[in-house]
Design a protein around this motif. Sequence first.
Motif, mmCIF file in Angstrom:
data_model
loop_
_atom_site.group_PDB
_atom_site.id
_atom_site.type_symbol
_atom_site.label_atom_id
_atom_site.label_comp_id
_atom_site.label_asym_id
_atom_site.label_seq_id
_atom_site.Cartn_x
_atom_site.Cartn_y
_atom_site.Cartn_z
ATOM 1 N N LYS A 319 0.821 -1.207 0.000
ATOM 2 C CA LYS A 319 0.000 0.000 0.000
ATOM 3 C C LYS A 319 0.855 1.257 0.000
ATOM 4 C CE LYS A 319 -3.751 0.220 -0.055
ATOM 5 N NZ LYS A 319 -4.654 0.406 -1.209
ATOM 6 N N LEU A 320 1.937 1.256 0.777
ATOM 7 C CA LEU A 320 2.833 2.412 0.792
ATOM 8 C C LEU A 320 3.495 2.622 -0.561
ATOM 9 C CD1 LEU A 320 4.515 2.038 4.299
ATOM 10 C CD2 LEU A 320 3.054 3.922 3.545
ATOM 11 N N GLU A 321 3.905 1.527 -1.200
ATOM 12 C CA GLU A 321 4.545 1.654 -2.508
ATOM 13 C C GLU A 321 3.552 2.151 -3.559
ATOM 14 O OE1 GLU A 321 6.276 -2.207 -3.066
ATOM 15 O OE2 GLU A 321 8.147 -1.633 -2.064
ATOM 16 N N GLU A 322 2.265 1.967 -3.297
ATOM 17 C CA GLU A 322 1.234 2.477 -4.191
ATOM 18 C C GLU A 322 0.961 3.961 -3.936
ATOM 19 O OE1 GLU A 322 -3.586 1.817 -4.887
ATOM 20 O OE2 GLU A 322 -2.437 0.400 -3.681
ATOM 21 N N LEU A 323 0.971 4.358 -2.655
ATOM 22 C CA LEU A 323 0.551 5.707 -2.301
ATOM 23 C C LEU A 323 1.676 6.731 -2.227
ATOM 24 C CD1 LEU A 323 -2.077 4.933 0.495
ATOM 25 C CD2 LEU A 323 -2.505 5.501 -1.898
#
Length: 334
Positions: A319-323
């Motif tokens: 999720k962090l790598e997406e956001l």
Amino acid sequence: MSSLATAKFELFYGTYNKYLFYFLLANRKNFIKQGAGGAQPNISKAKIIDTTMPLPPMEEQHRIVAKIEELLPDIDAYDKAQTELRTIEQRFPNAMKKSLLQYAIEGKLVPQRKEEGTAKDLLTAIRAEKAQLIKEKKIKRSKPLPAITDDEKPFDIPDSWEWVRLGNVGTLVRGSGIKRSETTLEGKPCVRYGELYTTYHTWFSVVVSHTSDEVFDKSKKVHKNDILMSLTGENKWDIALAVVYEGEEEIAMGGDMTKWTYHGMNPIYLTMVLNSTYGISCKRNMATGDIIVHISNSKLSEIALPIPPLAEQHRIVAKLEELLPLCQQLAANP
């Protein structure tokens, strides 16, 4: 809705219906602005007819539509991620100004799932693995660390998470000096502490420095998923900056840095904890010196880490790598 509030297009030869549909869709906001009325604005047929539309050859219309429909899933995914990011901003005021990392390590970025177990189970397995490594003399037994008190816990975490001291999982190993004069353009791969600040960010798999066989053989080695931290820096804000090595090749580790190895967890998650607002605060308070700042393995080992189950660690990282890239884009284009 009454049929009086709708209109239909009868296409002339040379116009692809899907091309016209996507043109109208792209101009929807413009049509709405031209609408008249209060609660339910309307736009006249005459205004729509007067709209200028670029009309390429039929074959190009088909190619344009094909490319739009090829890209739509990516656009939808981007829109979904952006919507989630806006939701986070609304739920947590000033989240963009602070750090997504901080909300991630508080268990607020992704939902918890019972089927993923608990961090207690994970830590039990890690400690058993550590005991076996000590028995096999692959790592040294470390000094017992004090229990984490409630006063040391700066925020609440989910029930399935656990607080644990860094030194109680895995082991910290300090590197040995590799002088600048001992680096070469070719040879055995190595990493020096200054490169953690200037060259590598979050993770790396290919090195930029090399050294001789002689220096390599006498140096401590870094392996895949080891977390590197600088023990020397110019300020307390980025002391012990953490970076993951994800390469397959064994590399030599220079001095003024340490590696955290055999931790048994997602290394990117651990790095994000260490580089979060909370992690930086811990390291700042432990560091010594002003012009040249230092921190030791013994100090790092005392840091209390919020640990979720392993599967949740993976989801948090995803999720962090997406956001995070969206954060950068929004910051650049507010």
